[in-house]
Motif scaffolding. Structure first.
Motif, short mmCIF file in Angstrom:
data_model
loop_
_atom_site.label_atom_id
_atom_site.label_comp_id
_atom_site.label_asym_id
_atom_site.label_seq_id
_atom_site.Cartn_x
_atom_site.Cartn_y
_atom_site.Cartn_z
N UNK A 1 0.77 -1.15 0.00
CA UNK A 1 0.00 0.00 0.00
C UNK A 1 0.83 1.24 0.00
N UNK A 2 0.40 2.09 0.15
CA UNK A 2 1.03 3.37 -0.09
C UNK A 2 2.30 3.52 0.73
N UNK A 3 2.32 2.86 1.87
CA UNK A 3 3.52 2.96 2.68
C UNK A 3 4.40 1.74 2.55
N UNK A 4 4.30 1.03 1.45
CA UNK A 4 5.11 -0.17 1.31
C UNK A 4 6.57 0.15 1.24
N UNK A 5 6.90 1.37 0.84
CA UNK A 5 8.32 1.70 0.84
C UNK A 5 8.86 1.69 2.27
N UNK A 6 7.96 1.67 3.26
CA UNK A 6 8.38 1.61 4.66
C UNK A 6 8.23 0.21 5.24
N UNK A 7 7.36 -0.61 4.73
CA UNK A 7 7.18 -2.01 5.09
C UNK A 7 7.19 -2.25 6.60
N UNK A 8 6.27 -1.65 7.36
CA UNK A 8 6.29 -1.82 8.81
C UNK A 8 6.09 -3.26 9.26
N UNK A 9 5.48 -4.08 8.40
CA UNK A 9 5.23 -5.46 8.77
C UNK A 9 6.47 -6.32 8.88
N UNK A 10 7.56 -5.96 8.18
CA UNK A 10 8.76 -6.81 8.19
C UNK A 10 10.04 -6.05 8.51
N UNK A 11 10.00 -4.72 8.56
CA UNK A 11 11.23 -3.95 8.68
C UNK A 11 11.52 -3.45 10.08
N UNK A 12 10.59 -3.59 11.03
CA UNK A 12 10.78 -2.97 12.34
C UNK A 12 11.08 -3.98 13.44
N UNK A 13 11.13 -5.27 13.10
CA UNK A 13 11.44 -6.28 14.09
C UNK A 13 12.92 -6.40 14.37
N UNK B 1 4.71 -4.50 20.25
CA UNK B 1 3.85 -3.57 19.54
C UNK B 1 4.71 -2.41 19.07
N UNK B 2 4.69 -2.16 17.78
CA UNK B 2 5.51 -1.09 17.21
C UNK B 2 4.63 0.01 16.66
N UNK B 3 5.02 1.25 16.93
CA UNK B 3 4.37 2.41 16.33
C UNK B 3 5.37 3.12 15.44
N UNK B 4 5.02 3.30 14.18
CA UNK B 4 5.92 3.93 13.21
C UNK B 4 5.25 5.16 12.63
N UNK B 5 5.99 6.27 12.64
CA UNK B 5 5.51 7.51 12.02
C UNK B 5 6.56 7.95 11.01
N UNK B 6 6.12 8.12 9.77
CA UNK B 6 6.99 8.62 8.70
C UNK B 6 6.34 9.87 8.12
N UNK C 1 1.60 4.00 11.48
CA UNK C 1 1.27 2.58 11.55
C UNK C 1 1.49 2.05 12.95
N UNK C 2 0.57 1.22 13.41
CA UNK C 2 0.72 0.48 14.67
C UNK C 2 0.72 -1.00 14.31
N UNK C 3 1.78 -1.71 14.72
CA UNK C 3 1.97 -3.08 14.25
C UNK C 3 2.27 -4.01 15.42
N UNK C 4 1.29 -4.78 15.87
CA UNK C 4 1.59 -5.86 16.83
C UNK C 4 2.27 -7.01 16.09
#
Length: 535
Positions: A36-48, A420-425, A443-446
């Protein structure tokens, strides 16, 4: 040769979408093929904690104190599309479109999929329209932990193709969406029209360095910096400062064709020729010299603070030296701050670079002038002929900025393995700037993470904070994958954003201590904790 082919295919696909089939561009506002629009940030796989090199694009400080001794990314890809004009209102999902399982009743006699313009529902509110489209290939990259994780170094490479439409007046967006077809857009005079279109293809080779500045049990602080060598592989841009136009049926054709009559226009447009990426070489001399169509430098800088109230539980003494167990996460919460993609690309090779500025009155764009065009030059030659532009003294230098953004994240450990991760870009580039723009997202990502597998559910406000998305992402062994807009993928609602990402990577994990002292027990429990618990 394979990397060169990937770059060339990505650039050619982007060119075809924007300049050969502009209606396809608006289809791709809501459906796409690859961050989606924020895929360049990929919060689902990039913040662990096991993201490896993927995390370096968010904050270079993550290279230090990694859970890996070595991590290698083999290949990855992502595509994202976001806009505020078109909704995907089609009776079949994008998943069926992507997998070729669209029912026969939505195909013509030749088997081609039917996608009427009416299924691309417009949001007409009189506001300026925007679109961000991106394809990214993450090429071989590696990172190392040094000196028990106190320092880290990474070498990454990728190619990005970013298309940004911004500040488009609504009639211009309507005309592009339907290629001028439809009585709702024809036989009218639209005044004071403007808009910016930028398409950039940029290759990148980067070096990341990071280190620990403070480790006093409870408080932990590390910093990092990434320096990037940028290669401008392709650029095309059209900036309409002011224009008046109308769309009318072309009486020279029995079949329905249209012409665009431009009463007045003031515009700047330019491009790099196809040779700019066809002549690609990967040698250091070529990348550091003036042979590419464009080149430049960029950097990221970041810091990470971790609050570690129980760090002593993961400490041990070896040969009289106090050390941390590098195989486990020790923070209760982690705060990350970074500024990414500062810099730009200067396109200045006169063999490839052309830019024109013109003001014209009473010009016409006709169907036959834009058929069977030969590459980028063919398209812009047709524009030059239609506007009667003086091409004798083109500008052969211009600069395109990188998509500079501020990134902040807070990662909280609910219990071991659950975070639980909160990401703001926040995009820092103005809508009218010459160059690339990042997507703004919250994005908020558990997630549940393990060294061998991971599952996360990113919940995002994306598309300049204008669209809501719920995604699903994961990691199984070397495979990572995800989408930040699962409902869009399944065609729930009328999505305006879409994304997918996937790749392969692997690493060697840092090892726990071989001989912990008597006060250390694996799993974060000390001898005294266990003693009092039993009582």
């Amino acid at each position: 040769m394979q990397i060169s082919a990937l770059i060339a295919i990505s650039l050619r696909l982007a060119y075809v979408m924007i300049f050969r089939y502009p209606s396809l561009l608006f289809i791709l506002f809501t459906v796409a093929l690859v961050p989606g629009s924020n895929a360049q940030h990929m919060p689902g796989v990039a913040m662990g904690n096991y993201a490896g090199t993927q995390s370096l694009y968010h904050n270079p400080a993550f290279v230090a104190d990694s859970r890996y001794s070595v991590h290698v990314n083999f290949v990855g890809a992502q595509l994202y599309v976001a806009n505020n004009h078109i909704k995907y209102n089609v009776p079949y999902s994008f998943l069926s479109l992507m997998t070729g399982t669209v029912p026969d009743k939505y195909r013509n006699e030749r088997g081609a999929i039917i996608l009427p313009r009416v299924d691309l529902e417009q949001k007409l509110n009189g506001r300026l329209k925007h679109m961000n489209l991106g394809l990214e290939g993450r090429l071989p990259s590696v990172m190392f932990s040094l000196f028990d994780g106190r320092f880290g170094v990474g070498a990454t490479s990728r190619v990005r193709v970013m298309g940004n439409m911004s500040q488009f007046t609504e009639p211009l967006a309507r005309a592009l969406r339907g290629r001028g077809k439809g009585e709702d857009i024809q036989k009218q005079l639209f005044e004071n029209q403007s808009g910016n279109l930028h398409l950039n293809g940029v290759g990148e080779a980067a070096l990341t360095l990071g280190g620990v500045l403070l480790d006093n049990e409870t408080d932990f602080f590390k910093v990092g910096v990434t320096v990037k060598r940028l290669i401008g592989l392709y650029n095309a841009h059209i900036i309409i400062d002011d224009g008046t136009f109308g769309i009318y049926p072309d009486e020279n054709y029995q079949l329905k064709k249209e012409l665009i009559n431009v009463s007045t226009i003031r515009t700047t447009y330019g491009y790099t020729s196809d040779g700019g990426f066809q002549d690609l070489k990967l040698s250091p001399a070529w990348m550091l010299g003036n042979a590419p169509a464009g080149s430049g430098w960029g950097f990221d800088v970041g810091m990470v603070y971790e609050y570690r109230p129980n760090a002593n539980r993961h400490s041990y003494t070896e040969r009289g030296v106090r050390k941390r167990d590098g195989s486990v996460n020790k923070y209760l919460y982690r705060l990350s701050l970074a500024v990414t993609d500062v810099g730009g690309v200067r396109y200045k090779n006169p063999n490839y670079v052309r830019q024109f500025q013109t003001s014209a009155i009473n010009r016409t764009f006709r169907f036959e002038n834009f058929q069977k065009l030969d590459g980028t030059e063919g398209f812009f030659n047709a524009v030059n002929n239609s506007l009667d532009t003086d091409t004798s003294t083109p500008t052969t230098s211009f600069r395109s900025v990188l998509p500079t953004a501020f990134q902040a994240s807070l990662d909280y450990q609910v219990q071991p393995n659950i975070y639980v991760n909160t990401l703001w870009v926040q995009n820092l580039i103005s809508a009218g700037a010459f160059g690339m723009k990042s997507e703004s997202v919250l994005a908020v990502t558990p997630r549940y993470e393990h060294r061998w597998y991971e599952l996360s559910v990113p919940v995002s406000i994306m598309n300049r904070y204008g669209s809501f998305g719920v995604g699903l992402a994961g990691r199984v062994g070397p495979l990572w994958f995800g989408t930040d807009h699962l409902l869009g993928l399944l065609n729930v609602g009328k999505p305006k954003t879409f994304n997918l990402y996937a790749g392969l990577s692997a690493g060697l994990f840092r090892r726990p201590p071989k001989s912990p002292n008597a006060c250390y027990l694996p799993g974060g429990e000390t001898f005294w904790d266990r003693l009092f618990r039993r009582r």
